[in-house]
Design a protein around this motif. Structure first.
Motif, PDB file in Angstrom:
ATOM      1  N   THR A 294      40.997  42.773  41.910  1.00  0.00           N
ATOM      2  CA  THR A 294      41.062  43.933  42.785  1.00  0.00           C
ATOM      3  C   THR A 294      42.506  44.402  42.972  1.00  0.00           C
ATOM      4  OG1 THR A 294      39.021  43.372  43.912  1.00  0.00           O
ATOM      5  CG2 THR A 294      40.622  44.627  45.176  1.00  0.00           C
ATOM      6  N   SER A 295      43.426  43.475  43.062  1.00  0.00           N
ATOM      7  CA  SER A 295      44.832  43.856  43.246  1.00  0.00           C
ATOM      8  C   SER A 295      45.342  44.635  42.028  1.00  0.00           C
ATOM      9  CB  SER A 295      45.696  42.618  43.474  1.00  0.00           C
ATOM     10  OG  SER A 295      45.336  42.029  44.698  1.00  0.00           O
ATOM     11  N   TYR A 296      44.819  44.322  40.846  1.00  0.00           N
ATOM     12  CA  TYR A 296      45.199  45.123  39.662  1.00  0.00           C
ATOM     13  C   TYR A 296      44.656  46.548  39.796  1.00  0.00           C
ATOM     14  CZ  TYR A 296      45.002  47.200  35.071  1.00  0.00           C
ATOM     15  OH  TYR A 296      45.116  48.099  34.043  1.00  0.00           O
ATOM     16  N   LEU A 337      51.258  42.975  43.633  1.00  0.00           N
ATOM     17  CA  LEU A 337      50.233  43.079  44.677  1.00  0.00           C
ATOM     18  C   LEU A 337      49.394  41.808  44.675  1.00  0.00           C
ATOM     19  CD1 LEU A 337      49.114  46.688  43.712  1.00  0.00           C
ATOM     20  CD2 LEU A 337      50.608  46.086  45.588  1.00  0.00           C
ATOM     21  N   SER A 338      49.287  41.177  45.840  1.00  0.00           N
ATOM     22  CA  SER A 338      48.434  39.988  45.948  1.00  0.00           C
ATOM     23  C   SER A 338      48.057  39.789  47.407  1.00  0.00           C
ATOM     24  CB  SER A 338      49.159  38.740  45.431  1.00  0.00           C
ATOM     25  OG  SER A 338      48.363  37.606  45.660  1.00  0.00           O
ATOM     26  N   GLN A 339      46.785  39.940  47.683  1.00  0.00           N
ATOM     27  CA  GLN A 339      46.290  39.732  49.045  1.00  0.00           C
ATOM     28  C   GLN A 339      46.695  38.359  49.548  1.00  0.00           C
ATOM     29  OE1 GLN A 339      44.171  37.860  51.803  1.00  0.00           O
ATOM     30  NE2 GLN A 339      43.425  37.323  49.762  1.00  0.00           N
ATOM     31  N   GLU A 342      49.083  33.953  46.685  1.00  0.00           N
ATOM     32  CA  GLU A 342      49.066  32.632  46.031  1.00  0.00           C
ATOM     33  C   GLU A 342      48.590  32.694  44.591  1.00  0.00           C
ATOM     34  OE1 GLU A 342      50.410  30.142  47.382  1.00  0.00           O
ATOM     35  OE2 GLU A 342      50.444  30.688  49.497  1.00  0.00           O
ATOM     36  N   THR A 343      48.266  33.863  44.076  1.00  0.00           N
ATOM     37  CA  THR A 343      47.675  33.961  42.741  1.00  0.00           C
ATOM     38  C   THR A 343      48.679  33.513  41.669  1.00  0.00           C
ATOM     39  OG1 THR A 343      46.253  35.705  43.515  1.00  0.00           O
ATOM     40  CG2 THR A 343      46.563  35.566  41.136  1.00  0.00           C
ATOM     41  N   ALA A 344      48.320  32.455  40.961  1.00  0.00           N
ATOM     42  CA  ALA A 344      49.256  31.841  40.013  1.00  0.00           C
ATOM     43  C   ALA A 344      49.706  32.839  38.942  1.00  0.00           C
ATOM     44  CB  ALA A 344      48.600  30.627  39.371  1.00  0.00           C
ATOM     45  N   LYS A 473      29.463  43.209  40.526  1.00  0.00           N
ATOM     46  CA  LYS A 473      29.299  41.925  39.819  1.00  0.00           C
ATOM     47  C   LYS A 473      29.481  40.769  40.795  1.00  0.00           C
ATOM     48  CE  LYS A 473      32.206  43.203  36.441  1.00  0.00           C
ATOM     49  NZ  LYS A 473      32.633  43.832  35.192  1.00  0.00           N
ATOM     50  N   GLU A 474      30.552  40.866  41.562  1.00  0.00           N
ATOM     51  CA  GLU A 474      30.997  39.752  42.399  1.00  0.00           C
ATOM     52  C   GLU A 474      30.001  39.418  43.514  1.00  0.00           C
ATOM     53  OE1 GLU A 474      34.620  40.848  44.375  1.00  0.00           O
ATOM     54  OE2 GLU A 474      35.352  38.794  44.409  1.00  0.00           O
ATOM     55  N   VAL A 475      29.551  40.425  44.256  1.00  0.00           N
ATOM     56  CA  VAL A 475      28.689  40.088  45.401  1.00  0.00           C
ATOM     57  C   VAL A 475      27.210  40.354  45.145  1.00  0.00           C
ATOM     58  CG1 VAL A 475      30.523  40.390  47.105  1.00  0.00           C
ATOM     59  CG2 VAL A 475      28.983  42.291  46.661  1.00  0.00           C
TER      60      VAL A 475
HETATM   61  O1  M6R Z   1      44.969  37.282  46.291  1.00  0.00           O
HETATM   62  P1  M6R Z   1      45.037  38.266  45.154  1.00  0.00           P
HETATM   63  O2  M6R Z   1      45.000  39.669  45.635  1.00  0.00           O
HETATM   64  O3  M6R Z   1      46.210  38.022  44.257  1.00  0.00           O
HETATM   65  O4  M6R Z   1      43.741  37.986  44.323  1.00  0.00           O
HETATM   66  C1  M6R Z   1      43.520  38.600  43.083  1.00  0.00           C
HETATM   67  C2  M6R Z   1      42.081  38.484  42.654  1.00  0.00           C
HETATM   68  O5  M6R Z   1      41.724  37.143  42.483  1.00  0.00           O
HETATM   69  C3  M6R Z   1      41.141  39.102  43.690  1.00  0.00           C
HETATM   70  O6  M6R Z   1      41.467  40.428  43.933  1.00  0.00           O
HETATM   71  C4  M6R Z   1      39.667  39.028  43.234  1.00  0.00           C
HETATM   72  O7  M6R Z   1      39.486  39.852  42.134  1.00  0.00           O
HETATM   73  C5  M6R Z   1      38.790  39.389  44.413  1.00  0.00           C
HETATM   74  N1  M6R Z   1      37.831  38.346  44.663  1.00  0.00           N
HETATM   75  C6  M6R Z   1      38.068  40.663  44.261  1.00  0.00           C
HETATM   76  O8  M6R Z   1      37.234  40.952  45.326  1.00  0.00           O
END
Ligand code: M6R
Length: 594
Positions: A294-296, A337-339, A342-344, A473-475
């Protein structure tokens, strides 16, 4: 990924650990476990399934110190044996681990050759046996020596029989300490601590801490250091569902507030160039947005919006594919961008960006997360804690952030001033759309019977087709694909038919005539079409099966409304299908592995 929690204090540890574990369950939920040290042995309780499975553990569990884990399998299938905590051969030591040990096969062989016997297929178990080998009554020394052998990433918490405390350590996986009253805790993330304390210490890579009920000692690079205590801004009440059936729905409904809070103090009617919460830095000659999932999609929207308001070259990359050559990004801002922060893949991409000479900014929702230490500056979104694995309100906050960033770097113009007015209007437009949820529920009832779906859009709405498909897809476990509308006829047309509904985003903008052409072409192939269109559109209903109306907005803001409509649609289909909406199978909220 995985979530870990540790407690030492005067209270019964087990219920505290379980409540903490629930707060980090978003990090993984295929199996879980707890370990409590006693004088001779460490008692371990673990099982397959999410944290609630441990509620059934028999009475009589006692102890004021313990560690706990909720797992997202990386090495070794989800099973009771592979669930954490893992023990040594003597059952005097137990560990929980979040991360990946790259050299575990070599270490395992070495330990087996020395007579250690293993009970699981995991990489993590080697840590317990390495500590066992080094342990002579000094747990801190044993952990220090054992971790010196590890290659990879780890946040660990360790208990030993007879030791009234917990030793924790981190490298490339998050860990935060919570300082309480006569008790101390540690966890993968601050929400796990909030019920006990808001006073936290974020550990750095290589930090080792010894927690006892009355003290916390911290070592960095072998030397003891003072604790840097911070106060968590979030409240424990924000972590509740507040009467909503799922966090996802609550978080979708919070979006008007999130937009307002992320905009607060950043825009003014007298100066259309947004003020940013990042230090002044030499203006770039190029901007790059990176992110995953989602961040992409937020990054890609940033690219489209940027190119509409600024002459600067701008690109968006999937973080895991970003590989600039050293020295090639001087005078470039790389906005990560990363919610979760922590995204490696994203953190790794930032390191490459810096080697390439870029100035880096993190846009994140989580205070002191790893990404904030990896970048030159940070733009905190004001979304509040997001619990549901599916990102919704944080995606919205990312959209606000990338628009503000573009409007900060764009030249002043009347067009820019018009955008400021629209930014201010967006919270109430999003609210109106949320209030009209019933039209979306009705559409969900029609679409839930399908197994495949296409989403199409043009221009700045293309990222919403991708994001909508990801949410479905996800939910909703529905196979959905997002496309630039023009691309459908270059192959995917072969799949169109009565059972492949298409959702077409067609706001009234410069792309509208071409969207109409695409819709007619799709209808000619028999596929049912739902259009998402502005409220005042009276033309489309003649060509499609259904129209989902969104409030009229400046075309550059249509993505914000389209995404809310698609979030609600995905949620409603998932609800009709009776799925575990907040914790979809096989997923975790922060992806700290490659
Ligand atoms: O924490 P981040 O924003 O870096 O996470 C990136 C993805 O893992 C995250 O957006 C994932 O695609 C979500 N589960 C989408 O809803």
């Amino acid at each position: 990924m995985c979530g870990i929690v540790a407690y030492t204090g005067a209270q019964e540890a087990y219920p505290i650990l379980l409540r903490g574990l629930k707060r980090v369950e978003y990090r993984g939920y295929d199996s879980c476990g707890v370990a409590l040290p006693h004088s001779e042995r460490v008692q371990v309780y673990k099982d397959l399934g999410a944290v609630d499975t441990l509620k059934g553990t028999p009475d009589g569990i006692q102890g004021n110190t313990g560690i706990a884990h909720t797992r997202w399998a990386t090495v070794g299938e989800p099973s009771q044996a592979n669930a954490h905590p893992h023990s040594d051969c003597t059952r005097r030591i137990a560990i929980v681990h979040n991360g990946d040990i790259d050299n575990f096969l070599d270490l395992k062989q070495e330990l087996q050759d020395q007579g250690h016997s293993f009970s699981s297929q995991t990489d993590s178990e080697v840590i317990a046996h390495l500590i066992e080998r080094e342990y002579d009554g000094d747990l801190k020394a044993a952990v220090t020596k054992a971790t010196a052998r590890l290659e990879g990433s780890y946040a660990i918490a360790v208990v030993a029989a007879g030791f009234p405390g917990v030793v924790v350590m981190r490298k490339d996986s998050p860990l935060v300490l919570g300082l309480g009253n006569g008790e101390n805790l540690a966890a993968s993330d601050a929400p796990a601590l909030l019920e006990r304390t808001k006073r936290v210490v974020y550990l750095e890579d290589g930090d080792l801490a010894v927690l006892r009920p009355e003290s916390v000692e911290l070592w960095r690079n072998g030397a003891q250091v003072e604790l840097t205590v911070q106060e968590v801004a979030w409240n424990v009440t924000e972590l509740d569902r507040a009467g909503y059936p799922h966090f996802m729905l609550k978080e979708i409904h919070e979006q008007p507030r999130v937009i307002r809070d992320t905009l607060a103090g950043r825009i003014s009617l007298t100066d259309p160039r947004a003020t940013l919460p990042i230090a002044a830095h030499k203006a770039p000659s190029r901007v790059i947005f990176i992110g995953c999932g989602t961040s992409y999609h937020a990054a890609l929207t940033g690219q489209y919006f940027f190119s509409q308001v600024s002459p600067l070259p701008v690109n968006a990359y999937v973080a895991s594919e970003f590989d600039p050559a050293p020295g090639t990004l001087r005078d470039t801002w790389v906005v990560a961008l990363s919610q979760s922060g922590e995204t490696a893949d994203t953190i790794n991409a930032i390191r490459k960006a810096r080697t390439a000479g870029a100035w880096t900014v993190a846009v994140t929702n989580v205070m002191s997360s790893s990404i904030t230490r990896a970048t030159d500056d940070v733009f905190y979104m004001q979304a509040g804690p997001e619990v549901s694995v599916a990102a919704t309100k944080t995606f919205m906050a990312q959209l606000v952030a990338v628009y503000l960033l573009a409007m900060h770097l764009a030249p002043r113009s009347t067009a820019l001033a018009e955008l400021v007015g629209e930014l201010r209007a967006m919270p109430s437009k999003v609210q109106r759309l949320i209030n009209a949820e019933s039209q979306i529920k009705a559409l969900a009832a029609k679409l839930t019977r399908y197994d495949h779906m296409f989403l199409i859009a043009r221009g700045i709405n293309v990222p919403m087709a991708l994001e909508g498909a990801l949410k479905l897809k996800e939910v909703a476990y529905l196979h959905a694909e997002g496309f630039a509308a023009g691309e459908l006829k270059h192959g995917p047309f072969a799949l169109l038919g009565l059972n492949t509904p298409v959702i077409a985003m067609a706001p009234h903008d410069g792309q509208y005539p071409r969207m109409l052409t695409a819709i007619k072409e799709i209808k000619a192939r028999g596929a049912p079409v739902t259009a998402i269109a502005f409220q005042d559109d009276t033309e489309l209903e003649r060509f499609v099966d259904d129209v989902l109306h969104i409030p009229v907005a400046h075309p550059l803001f249509a993505p914000w409304l389209n995404t809310v409509a698609l979030q609600l649609l995905s949620y409603s289909i998932a609800e009709l299908r009776g799925l575990p909406i907040d914790k979809p199978r096989h997923l975790a909220k922060s992806v700290t592995v490659f």
